[in-house]
Structure formats: C-alpha cells, structure tokens
Design an enzyme around this catalytic site. Structure first.
Site, PDB file in Angstrom:
ATOM      1  N   LEU A   6      43.802  76.191  51.731  1.00  0.00           N
ATOM      2  CA  LEU A   6      44.890  76.811  52.470  1.00  0.00           C
ATOM      3  C   LEU A   6      46.240  76.594  51.805  1.00  0.00           C
ATOM      4  O   LEU A   6      47.135  77.432  51.933  1.00  0.00           O
ATOM      5  CB  LEU A   6      44.944  76.261  53.903  1.00  0.00           C
ATOM      6  CG  LEU A   6      43.728  76.553  54.796  1.00  0.00           C
ATOM      7  CD1 LEU A   6      43.883  75.832  56.127  1.00  0.00           C
ATOM      8  CD2 LEU A   6      43.564  78.043  55.015  1.00  0.00           C
ATOM      9  N   GLY A  63      50.562  70.570  48.584  1.00  0.00           N
ATOM     10  CA  GLY A  63      51.904  70.027  48.602  1.00  0.00           C
ATOM     11  C   GLY A  63      51.975  68.729  47.830  1.00  0.00           C
ATOM     12  O   GLY A  63      51.030  68.349  47.120  1.00  0.00           O
ATOM     13  N   GLY A  64      53.099  68.032  47.987  1.00  0.00           N
ATOM     14  CA  GLY A  64      53.301  66.806  47.238  1.00  0.00           C
ATOM     15  C   GLY A  64      52.343  65.695  47.601  1.00  0.00           C
ATOM     16  O   GLY A  64      52.077  64.808  46.788  1.00  0.00           O
ATOM     17  N   MET A  65      51.829  65.725  48.833  1.00  0.00           N
ATOM     18  CA  MET A  65      50.946  64.656  49.282  1.00  0.00           C
ATOM     19  C   MET A  65      49.474  64.943  49.021  1.00  0.00           C
ATOM     20  O   MET A  65      48.673  64.019  48.939  1.00  0.00           O
ATOM     21  CB  MET A  65      51.150  64.428  50.790  1.00  0.00           C
ATOM     22  CG  MET A  65      52.556  64.030  51.175  1.00  0.00           C
ATOM     23  SD  MET A  65      53.032  62.417  50.535  1.00  0.00           S
ATOM     24  CE  MET A  65      52.027  61.358  51.556  1.00  0.00           C
ATOM     25  N   GLY A  66      49.095  66.219  48.926  1.00  0.00           N
ATOM     26  CA  GLY A  66      47.689  66.527  48.725  1.00  0.00           C
ATOM     27  C   GLY A  66      47.381  67.986  48.951  1.00  0.00           C
ATOM     28  O   GLY A  66      48.271  68.842  48.897  1.00  0.00           O
ATOM     29  N   VAL A 112      45.326  71.023  51.332  1.00  0.00           N
ATOM     30  CA  VAL A 112      44.833  71.361  52.670  1.00  0.00           C
ATOM     31  C   VAL A 112      43.753  72.429  52.546  1.00  0.00           C
ATOM     32  O   VAL A 112      43.942  73.435  51.858  1.00  0.00           O
ATOM     33  CB  VAL A 112      45.967  71.872  53.585  1.00  0.00           C
ATOM     34  CG1 VAL A 112      45.439  72.135  54.993  1.00  0.00           C
ATOM     35  CG2 VAL A 112      47.102  70.871  53.620  1.00  0.00           C
ATOM     36  N   LYS A 172      43.324  67.802  55.355  1.00  0.00           N
ATOM     37  CA  LYS A 172      44.266  67.486  54.276  1.00  0.00           C
ATOM     38  C   LYS A 172      43.780  66.252  53.545  1.00  0.00           C
ATOM     39  O   LYS A 172      43.661  65.172  54.133  1.00  0.00           O
ATOM     40  CB  LYS A 172      45.671  67.261  54.824  1.00  0.00           C
ATOM     41  CG  LYS A 172      46.716  67.003  53.734  1.00  0.00           C
ATOM     42  CD  LYS A 172      48.126  67.071  54.304  1.00  0.00           C
ATOM     43  CE  LYS A 172      49.169  67.043  53.187  1.00  0.00           C
ATOM     44  NZ  LYS A 172      50.528  67.248  53.706  1.00  0.00           N
ATOM     45  N   ASP A 207      59.757  65.889  58.082  1.00  0.00           N
ATOM     46  CA  ASP A 207      59.673  67.041  57.173  1.00  0.00           C
ATOM     47  C   ASP A 207      59.488  68.331  57.959  1.00  0.00           C
ATOM     48  O   ASP A 207      58.642  69.164  57.616  1.00  0.00           O
ATOM     49  CB  ASP A 207      58.534  66.854  56.173  1.00  0.00           C
ATOM     50  CG  ASP A 207      58.651  67.791  54.966  1.00  0.00           C
ATOM     51  OD1 ASP A 207      59.783  68.246  54.684  1.00  0.00           O
ATOM     52  OD2 ASP A 207      57.634  68.068  54.314  1.00  0.00           O
TER      53      ASP A 207
END
Length: 459
Positions: free
Chosen positions: A16, A19-22, A24, A38, A131
C-alpha cells in the site's frame, strides 16, 4: 528482494505504501479479514532502544478508542519482524482528494470534527500522534479516519529518549515546538490539526512549500496564510495555530466549539461526522474532470443530530445531512422480511463522479431474531463481501456489479459476528461503467430484494 508472502499469521496481499519507518501492506488475518500491516525497517528493529519503545508505545496505541481512527489490532515481533497491524480503511487519503479540489461545506466541517475526535481518542490513551498530515487521514465511506499513531511517543513520558519518534513529523504540518526539537504534548497535534484543516479547505499548507529549512523557519516565525479558508472554520484554525502551545484549544475543545455544546462525547461526535459526510469517489488516474457549478448540484435536506447548530467565532453551523431524505420528500427506504427476521434497508447515498459511483446503504435488524449476514451477499460461497449487490440502470440488460481491484472487491466486508435485533450496519460498494445519462437506477440487494428508482447524485 521481494517481500515475504506471510508475516506471522498474516498473508500479504499487496503493498500500500512505504515511509521512513517501514512498508505498509494490505494483508489478510487468519480469518480472511483485510488488515493494514506495517513492517518496521530491519535496522530499526535490531536496536534495543527501538524494541523497548516499540513495545511500550504499541501497547499504548492499543488503548486508543476506535472513534474516527483505524484501531490497532496487533503489534509485536513475528519471526524477528517488528510489525503493527491496524484495521484496514477503504478510501483515498486526504492529500489525493485535495490534489483534485479542496473540501468545502459540510465535508470540510465533518473533516474538522472527525480529525479532532480522533485526536481526542488518541490523547485520552496517553498518546501523541506527532505526525498528523494529509496522507495519514483516510476518507472512508463513513468519514475521515486517522491512521499511523501506533508508534507515537507517549504523552506521559516527559524527558523520555525519543529514539523512535525523532524522525517523525512532516515540516509543513509540525508544530513550532516540534520543529525546534522540544518535547511535544497533545497541543502539538492540535497545531497540526489547524494546518491540516487549512490545507483541506484551501489546497495549500498554511506555511507554504519549499525546502525543509525554509518551511520550518516559517512554522516557527511566520503567521499562517489562511486566505480563502471558509470563515466558518477559520477562527478556530487560527486559535489552533497559535505559536504558544498554552493558547491552543484542546482536541475536546475543538469538538465542543464545532458542535456547539460542552463535553460532547466522542461517540456522539463520530455519529455526527458519519451522518454529515458525503462519500468521496476518486476516479481513475487521468486529467481532472471539470467540477459542476455549485448552483446545479442538488441540495440535500439538513436535520439536527442531537446537538444544536454550533457557533464558531461569528457563527459556525455544522449542518448534518441525511442523504436519504430527498428534496421531493421521498425516502429511499424499505422494510423486508428475509433470513428469518425483519430488516429496514435505507439507501444513504449513490454518488457518481464521471462513470464511477459509490453506493452507501444501511441495514438494520428491526426484528427479534439473530440473522448473521456474512456469506449472504457475496457472489461465491466463501465470499464475505457485498459483491452481489448490483446497480441496474434503466434500459440496460446486464446488472453492474462492484468493481474489482487486484482481485479484491471494492466493497464492504461483512463481519462474522451475530446480527441481532436492533443491530445496524452501514455498507458500501464502488462501481465503474455507470452510463453517463443514468440519473436513476434500481439497486438489487441480493436476499434483501430490489429498491427501485434510486437517485444518482453528482459528487
């Protein structure tokens, strides 16, 4: 390297976003229900500080009530992979909708109430989102849903090392204190709410665009640019964008001001949003279609929802629209005996944009018997969706069934829970290929029969 097909008990369907964290994914849980999964970056998951904070913060996220949010269903480590599982929300994000045209009228006000309601639920659980931005607000058929608060820093941990949260925040929507690297509180999310509502109503971030340093400088030092923002919400947005966190209203005060009475429960605010919201249909990629002149759009009747029309600054009115109440006084509603009980079926809206349309309807069990609805509306024996519900345009021999995307029906899934007397479900489906001259259609609801002559509204 391709993503694994499974993460613990979850089956990955398609990516989907990232992003910076992982990353999805749309996934299915062991019962076959869609979820958003995620997975966190491996380099982060390997850090002891991250693992400690992830466990603490995801546990806090589980406490967030589901009002106007995508609730956290699961969090932890599966085969060494750190992941967060939330309810899957069907619908575009706010940024993709506003890129075509800003929100206005009751939908802008419903967005303002809905996001404030989500923040109230998040803050009540001791969490700060940190965020809040347009891509973290999904526009479901029932209204806005706030996502991605599962790795937010705990509000009740002053002085905590913010290893997880340090990289979070989007410059155009972060608060001055967050931009300066200071400890943030729920007031920071309220500032982000103000920036987000301003963007939704004007199509522009209130502190402009450009490089990170210049945007951060404006956030800290400049007044927001709110030209063109609806005057009914502008005074409250201005208060939310105060540089001093102490001068900003709380999320609950945002709700109370918008709805015009003190201490509105989040459940009542959520209901007001769902009754006001007109589902958004985003057409396939391509050049934007010209918007119809406002004078040519059909006006829907407005009714009270248990709260008075609100006063915001000079006077804000949150008009609650019940789309099934047509100007000609007719209701698209029927009562039917089926599946061993009595149902009331109400067409909430059928909204088109081009040749695409979104149908939303409500089913209520007005009888006394339990009548589980799963596996009753799908086109296959194991289909728990409403893929059997079809539109029948006049003069067209074949019924129009819900669109399919990536092998999945673009329609609501039915829960496996009992459906007892007094229970109610709001359902939806997206259709493609509706003839452009079809202003009324018949709606076939499978075992609940046929509703004739349903008006097709323009988005």
């Amino acid at each position: 390297m391709e993503s694994p097909q499974r993460v613990g008990p979850y089956t990955l369907i398609r990516k989907l976003g990232e992003g910076g964290m992982g990353v999805v994914h749309l996934a299915h849980d062991p019962a076959g229900r869609p979820v958003a999964l995620k997975t966190m970056r491996a380099d982060l998951a390997g850090q002891e500080e991250f693992r400690r904070r992830f466990g603490k913060e995801s546990e806090a996220a589980r406490r967030v009530a589901r009002f106007c949010t995508a609730p956290v269903l699961d969090a932890g480590f599966h085969d060494g992979v750190a992941c967060l599982v939330t309810e899957y929300v069907e619908g575009p994000d706010l940024s993709s909708v506003v890129a075509r045209a800003p929100l206005a009228g009751s939908n802008l006000e419903a967005l303002a109430v809905g996001v404030a309601t989500a923040l109230a639920a998040i803050h009540a659980a001791g969490v700060v989102h940190r965020d809040l931005k347009p891509s973290n607000v999904l526009l479901s058929p029932l209204g806005p849903r706030v996502i991605d608060f599962g790795i937010a820093q705990l509000a009740d941990a002053p002085g905590a090392v913010a290893t997880v949260a340090r990289s979070m925040g989007t410059p155009a929507y972060m608060s001055p204190e967050q931009a300066r690297g200071e400890h943030v509180t729920p007031a920071s999310d309220v500032f982000s709410w103000g920036s987000l509502v301003a963007y939704a109503g004007t199509g522009r971030p209130p502190f402009g665009t450009g490089g990170v340093p210049e945007v951060v400088y404006r956030v800290i030092n400049h007044a927001p640019v709110l030209d063109g923002l609806d005057e009914r919400v502008r005074p409250l947005v201005e208060r939310a964008l105060a540089k001093d966190p102490a001068r900003r209203p709380t999320a609950q005060q945002l709700i109370d001001t918008l709805l015009g009475r003190p201490q509105v429960p989040v459940a009542a605010a959520t209901q007001a949003v769902s009754e006001t919201w007109t589902p958004v249909v985003v057409p396939p990629a391509g050049p934007p279609q010209p918007r119809e002149p406002a004078a040519s759009r059909r006006l829907w009747a407005t009714v009270a929802v248990g709260v008075l029309a609100a006063v915001l600054g000079a006077a804000v009115t949150l008009a609650v629209v019940r789309p099934w109440e047509r100007p000609d006084g007719r209701e698209t509603v029927t009562t039917v005996e089926a599946l061993g009980t009595t149902f009331e079926v109400r067409i909430d809206s059928l909204v088109r944009q081009g040749r695409a349309a979104r149908l939303q309807w409500t089913v209520r069990n007005v009888g006394k018997e339990n009548a589980p609805l799963y596996n009753k509306f799908g086109r296959g024996a194991l289909d728990r969706t409403v893929s059997q519900v079809s539109l029948i345009p006049p003069g067209v021999g074949d019924a129009l069934y819900p669109a399919v995307d990536g092998g999945a029906c673009r329609c609501a899934s039915l829960p496996t829970a009992p459906f007892n007397g007094g229970d109610r479900l709001q359902l939806w489906a997206v259709y493609e290929g509706l003839p452009e001259d079809a202003d009324r259609v018949d709606v076939s609801l499978g075992p609940l029969g046929l509703i004739k002559d349903v008006a097709v509204e323009q988005a």
